[in-house]
Design a protein around this motif. Structure first.
Motif, PDB file in Angstrom:
ATOM      1  N   LYS A  36      33.822  42.506  50.409  1.00  0.00           N
ATOM      2  CA  LYS A  36      32.965  41.713  49.525  1.00  0.00           C
ATOM      3  C   LYS A  36      32.732  42.399  48.187  1.00  0.00           C
ATOM      4  CE  LYS A  36      30.291  40.084  53.507  1.00  0.00           C
ATOM      5  NZ  LYS A  36      28.969  40.180  54.167  1.00  0.00           N
ATOM      6  N   SER A  37      32.806  43.726  48.185  1.00  0.00           N
ATOM      7  CA  SER A  37      32.433  44.519  47.013  1.00  0.00           C
ATOM      8  C   SER A  37      33.628  45.049  46.236  1.00  0.00           C
ATOM      9  CB  SER A  37      31.576  45.724  47.460  1.00  0.00           C
ATOM     10  OG  SER A  37      30.565  45.346  48.351  1.00  0.00           O
ATOM     11  N   HIS A  38      34.818  44.882  46.782  1.00  0.00           N
ATOM     12  CA  HIS A  38      35.994  45.554  46.221  1.00  0.00           C
ATOM     13  C   HIS A  38      36.227  45.200  44.759  1.00  0.00           C
ATOM     14  CE1 HIS A  38      40.139  46.940  45.735  1.00  0.00           C
ATOM     15  NE2 HIS A  38      39.968  47.656  46.829  1.00  0.00           N
ATOM     16  N   GLU A  39      36.086  43.948  44.427  1.00  0.00           N
ATOM     17  CA  GLU A  39      36.345  43.515  43.045  1.00  0.00           C
ATOM     18  C   GLU A  39      35.404  44.208  42.065  1.00  0.00           C
ATOM     19  OE1 GLU A  39      36.221  39.422  40.325  1.00  0.00           O
ATOM     20  OE2 GLU A  39      36.267  39.291  42.517  1.00  0.00           O
ATOM     21  N   ILE A  40      34.147  44.324  42.436  1.00  0.00           N
ATOM     22  CA  ILE A  40      33.168  44.962  41.550  1.00  0.00           C
ATOM     23  C   ILE A  40      33.393  46.466  41.486  1.00  0.00           C
ATOM     24  CG2 ILE A  40      30.707  45.455  41.253  1.00  0.00           C
ATOM     25  CD1 ILE A  40      30.116  42.653  42.249  1.00  0.00           C
ATOM     26  N   LEU A  41      33.697  47.085  42.621  1.00  0.00           N
ATOM     27  CA  LEU A  41      33.984  48.519  42.619  1.00  0.00           C
ATOM     28  C   LEU A  41      35.196  48.826  41.740  1.00  0.00           C
ATOM     29  CD1 LEU A  41      33.453  49.372  46.395  1.00  0.00           C
ATOM     30  CD2 LEU A  41      32.100  50.250  44.496  1.00  0.00           C
ATOM     31  N   SER A  42      36.144  47.926  41.708  1.00  0.00           N
ATOM     32  CA  SER A  42      37.386  48.155  40.961  1.00  0.00           C
ATOM     33  C   SER A  42      37.190  48.143  39.451  1.00  0.00           C
ATOM     34  CB  SER A  42      38.427  47.090  41.341  1.00  0.00           C
ATOM     35  OG  SER A  42      38.775  47.199  42.704  1.00  0.00           O
ATOM     36  N   ILE A  43      36.077  47.596  38.988  1.00  0.00           N
ATOM     37  CA  ILE A  43      35.840  47.532  37.540  1.00  0.00           C
ATOM     38  C   ILE A  43      35.780  48.923  36.926  1.00  0.00           C
ATOM     39  CG2 ILE A  43      34.062  46.959  35.808  1.00  0.00           C
ATOM     40  CD1 ILE A  43      33.569  44.407  37.486  1.00  0.00           C
ATOM     41  N   ASN A  44      35.192  49.861  37.631  1.00  0.00           N
ATOM     42  CA  ASN A  44      35.050  51.215  37.096  1.00  0.00           C
ATOM     43  C   ASN A  44      36.094  52.195  37.628  1.00  0.00           C
ATOM     44  OD1 ASN A  44      32.589  51.573  35.297  1.00  0.00           O
ATOM     45  ND2 ASN A  44      31.690  50.426  36.998  1.00  0.00           N
ATOM     46  N   SER A  45      37.035  51.699  38.403  1.00  0.00           N
ATOM     47  CA  SER A  45      37.917  52.633  39.097  1.00  0.00           C
ATOM     48  C   SER A  45      39.387  52.243  39.003  1.00  0.00           C
ATOM     49  CB  SER A  45      37.513  52.737  40.563  1.00  0.00           C
ATOM     50  OG  SER A  45      37.685  51.496  41.214  1.00  0.00           O
ATOM     51  N   SER A  46      40.234  53.257  39.172  1.00  0.00           N
ATOM     52  CA  SER A  46      41.664  53.029  39.281  1.00  0.00           C
ATOM     53  C   SER A  46      42.092  52.921  40.732  1.00  0.00           C
ATOM     54  CB  SER A  46      42.428  54.178  38.621  1.00  0.00           C
ATOM     55  OG  SER A  46      42.120  55.416  39.247  1.00  0.00           O
ATOM     56  N   ALA A  47      41.222  53.337  41.655  1.00  0.00           N
ATOM     57  CA  ALA A  47      41.528  53.264  43.083  1.00  0.00           C
ATOM     58  C   ALA A  47      40.234  53.208  43.881  1.00  0.00           C
ATOM     59  CB  ALA A  47      42.358  54.470  43.517  1.00  0.00           C
ATOM     60  N   VAL A  48      40.276  52.445  44.969  1.00  0.00           N
ATOM     61  CA  VAL A  48      39.160  52.367  45.916  1.00  0.00           C
ATOM     62  C   VAL A  48      39.736  52.696  47.286  1.00  0.00           C
ATOM     63  CG1 VAL A  48      37.401  50.901  46.961  1.00  0.00           C
ATOM     64  CG2 VAL A  48      37.986  50.606  44.540  1.00  0.00           C
TER      65      VAL A  48
END
Length: 287
Positions: free
Chosen positions: A147-159
């Motif tokens: 559910k959160s992956h898209e938002i986490l990806s905004i600041n990151s190159s990898a999750v």
């Protein structure tokens, strides 16, 4: 999930918040020093006086704080804590580097209140945050991450999904431990070579050409050449992370003699007045 909140607008939180605003999210912000909110408010963020108020309308609440004590107060303070403001089924995401035991405690408290939780500390510092190139190490329920992956990806190159709650935090402590050990070893070796009459900068340049020097350690070497100890990762925080790492190792009866020894080195650096310097400043103990 367009409504989010960030609690803590220090060097990392402020940059993450800026990136969320650029992507059009409705952003609620809180910081212990209110003046740090001003720039973000000009960009469209909504400032709140307490974490509780900031969390009320958010679907996802991020925290980027210094340590366990700061996190506990921000989430769990009875009068002002974010827990009392969170909507049921909201998602709480801790991006701070915290102790393993406290991370599990926080997760349990939030779960009892119907709040989903991820520990998602980041690899990287200010330049990576500005460039949206952080790396998230995530622990928690996989469905919550989805559910959160898209938002986490905004600041990151990898999750990276690590596993159950606490695993993201334990991996972050391990990463910081590995990095801190490398820096301590480099500092000690450069001090020895200096005593043997080898020029510091020449030694660093040679080491940086060798496959035994990691990319991260090459960056430290370049900072040493430049005498640049601006606090991207201050020694005070390195010592805190090593203390957390040693604590969880001891709780599991894991053998970590190197971690214990290197922790003492960073404590010596603090006592020598280098606590506010970047981790590269550890070399000042030896040169």
């Amino acid at each position: 999930m367009k409504n989010i909140a960030i609690l803590g607008l220090g060097a990392m939180g402020s940059r993450m918040a800026h990136n969320f605003l650029k992507q059009g999210y409705n952003l609620n912000v809180w910081n212990r020093s209110p003046e740090k909110c001003k720039r973000l408010v000009k960009q469209g963020a909504i400032q709140h006086l307490t974490p509780k108020e900031a969390a009320k309308s958010a679907d996802i609440v991020f925290a980027m704080l210094t340590d366990d004590d700061a996190s506990r107060d921000v989430w769990l303070n009875e009068a002002t804590g974010a827990l009392s403001g969170l909507k049921k089924n909201a998602i709480a995401i801790e991006c701070s580097t915290l102790s393993f035991a406290y991370c599990l405690e926080l997760s349990s408290i939030l779960k009892d209140k119907g709040i989903q939780f991820l520990d998602a500390p980041v690899i990287g510092s200010r330049p990576q945050a500005e460039a949206c190139q952080l790396i998230h190490l995530v622990g928690g329920d996989k469905s919550t991450l989805d559910k959160s992956h898209e938002i986490l990806s905004i600041n990151s190159s990898a999750v990276h999904y690590i596993g159950k709650v606490g695993s993201g935090m334990s991996m972050k402590l391990a990463v910081n431990g590995l990095f801190g050990i490398q820096v301590a070893a480099l500092s000690e070796v450069l001090g020895m070579l200096n005593q043997l009459g080898l020029d510091r900068d020449h030694a660093v340049n040679i080491l940086n050409e060798l496959p035994t020097t990691s990319p991260a350690l090459k960056g430290i070497g370049l900072a040493i050449i430049a005498n640049n100890y601006a606090p991207l990762f201050p020694i005070d925080l390195v010592e805190k992370d090593f203390s957390y790492l040693l604590r969880v190792a001891e709780s599991k009866s894991a053998k970590t003699p190197v971690v214990s020894t290197v922790l003492d080195v960073y404590k010596t650096a603090q006592k020598s007045g280098f606590g506010q310097d970047n981790i590269a400043g550890l070399v000042q103990l030896y040169l």
